[in-house]
Design an enzyme around this catalytic site. Structure first.
Site, mmCIF file in Angstrom:
data_model
loop_
_atom_site.group_PDB
_atom_site.id
_atom_site.type_symbol
_atom_site.label_atom_id
_atom_site.label_comp_id
_atom_site.label_asym_id
_atom_site.label_seq_id
_atom_site.Cartn_x
_atom_site.Cartn_y
_atom_site.Cartn_z
ATOM 1 N N HIS A 126 0.823 -1.213 0.000
ATOM 2 C CA HIS A 126 0.000 0.000 0.000
ATOM 3 C C HIS A 126 0.854 1.259 0.000
ATOM 4 C CE1 HIS A 126 1.145 -0.465 4.169
ATOM 5 N NE2 HIS A 126 0.787 0.792 4.397
ATOM 6 N N ASP A 128 0.576 4.784 2.126
ATOM 7 C CA ASP A 128 -0.176 5.253 3.296
ATOM 8 C C ASP A 128 -1.183 6.328 2.910
ATOM 9 O OD1 ASP A 128 1.080 3.606 5.169
ATOM 10 O OD2 ASP A 128 2.747 5.007 5.417
ATOM 11 N N HIS A 281 4.590 0.007 -0.022
ATOM 12 C CA HIS A 281 5.388 -0.762 0.931
ATOM 13 C C HIS A 281 4.563 -1.864 1.577
ATOM 14 C CE1 HIS A 281 3.566 2.443 3.352
ATOM 15 N NE2 HIS A 281 3.683 1.639 4.411
ATOM 16 N N ARG A 296 5.180 6.133 13.937
ATOM 17 C CA ARG A 296 5.042 6.668 12.568
ATOM 18 C C ARG A 296 4.346 8.018 12.554
ATOM 19 N NH1 ARG A 296 1.195 3.748 8.308
ATOM 20 N NH2 ARG A 296 -0.101 5.604 8.564
HETATM 21 C C1 SIN Z 1 3.292 0.676 7.695
HETATM 22 O O1 SIN Z 1 2.672 0.154 6.766
HETATM 23 O O2 SIN Z 1 3.265 1.893 7.868
HETATM 24 C C2 SIN Z 1 4.112 -0.179 8.633
HETATM 25 C C3 SIN Z 1 5.267 -0.817 7.968
HETATM 26 C C4 SIN Z 1 5.987 -1.745 8.901
HETATM 27 O O3 SIN Z 1 5.533 -1.979 10.028
HETATM 28 O O4 SIN Z 1 7.022 -2.293 8.509
#
Ligand code: SIN
Length: 305
Positions: A126, A128, A281, A296
């Site tokens: 995805h 974000d 990602h 985050r």
């Molecule tokens: C996310 O998708 O923001 C998290 C990525 C992760 O936990 O590696």
């Protein structure tokens, strides 16, 4: 699609190091189709305008920046993130870091039987917040507690995904628009992870479906990018559902060809800043008996065009 892919040239490997002229810190390109490490820079103090310009240029060029050894506070994390734009607040407010509404905790840890963060965030590829009318410019993820094994994050370069599609398919995709919705896989995730809260009506109202172009132009580097992802993109507008599903599956599969991917193996105190406009990602997953906790922030971008 496989016959078509056979004619697509393979992606070159990179190993060049870019020395910096004024070198108070170093930016070193990774041997991968995207990404660079930033060395000898402490984000615990404010960055000069010149330093910020270098970071911004590197971000535009490399799409993922790995800042090593950042033993900084949540307030410093937020302060650095704000240099890039206003911060977005995640709809699952349950998982905010206490005292810092801008920080979403990504964690599989439970305290007093309750999850402190989103343990299964990123379980599908995805970008974000692609489900927002104004999606994210980028996210900054700061490692606080890492597992001994697992917990990698994979990044795929969506400029390369676009540029390696056959011209005939590019022509079909250019005028298309797609719907993105936060709830596309929410119930599927809840079935596997019942600790995920049911969404309230107010939360559902906050994440109503939106429509974005399938192909967007990056506002900083001017390159086109494929802007669809398997987590949130639910349909191509104007196509019958079966045709839309087929086309999206084809694009999802193409986007994650190994030659477009950098896998980040986290080190203690890493801060990773990725561009949600040019990469997707995936969280690789953490064994159940291992603890993982990251903070985050998410910087607001612009309406995709
Ligand atoms: C996310 O998708 O923001 C998290 C990525 C992760 O936990 O590696």
């Amino acid at each position: 699609m496989s016959a078509v892919y056979a004619s697509i040239p393979s992606t070159p490997r990179f190993s060049e190091q870019s020395a910096t002229p004024d070198s108070s810190f170093e930016i070193r390109q990774l041997a991968a189709p995207l990404g660079a490490e930033v060395l000898d820079l402490n984000l615990d103090r404010s960055l000069s305008d010149e330093g910020f310009a270098r970071i911004s240029q590197a971000f535009s060029d490399h799409h993922v920046l790995v800042f090593r050894k950042q033993d900084i506070t949540p307030a410093q994390h937020v302060q650095f993130s704000r240099r890039f734009g206003p911060l977005q607040i995640h709809v699952l407010r349950q998982f905010q870091l206490p005292g810092h509404e801008e920080i979403l905790q990504i964690s599989n840890i439970r305290e007093n039987g309750k999850p402190i963060g989103l343990g299964d965030a990123g379980a599908f590829w995805h970008s974000d917040l692609s489900y927002k009318a104004v999606p994210s410019l980028g996210s900054l993820l700061h490692a606080r507690e890492l597992p001994d094994t697992g917990g990698d994050t994979h990044f795929a370069n969506m400029h390369l995904a676009w540029e390696t599609l056959p011209a005939s398919l590019q022509k079909i995709l250019l005028p298309l628009r797609a719907e993105h919705t936060y709830i596309k896989r929410y119930e599927e995730q809840r079935a596997k992870a019942p600790w995920r809260p049911a969404l309230t009506q107010a939360q559902l109202d906050e994440v109503k479906p939106v429509v974005h172009p399938v192909v967007t132009t990056h506002p900083d580097n001017g390159r086109k990018t494929l802007f669809v992802n398997e987590h949130f993109t639910s349909r191509i507008v104007g196509l019958p559902q079966d045709e839309s599903d087929d086309l999206l599956q084809q694009l999802f599969a193409h986007s994650i060809r190994p030659e477009f991917i950098y896998t980040h193996k986290w080190q203690e105190d890493d801060m990773v800043f990725w561009d949600n406009r040019s990469v997707i990602h995936l969280a690789g997953g953490t064994p159940d008996d291992q603890r993982r906790r990251l903070n985050r922030t998410t910087v607001e971008g612009t309406v995709p065009v």
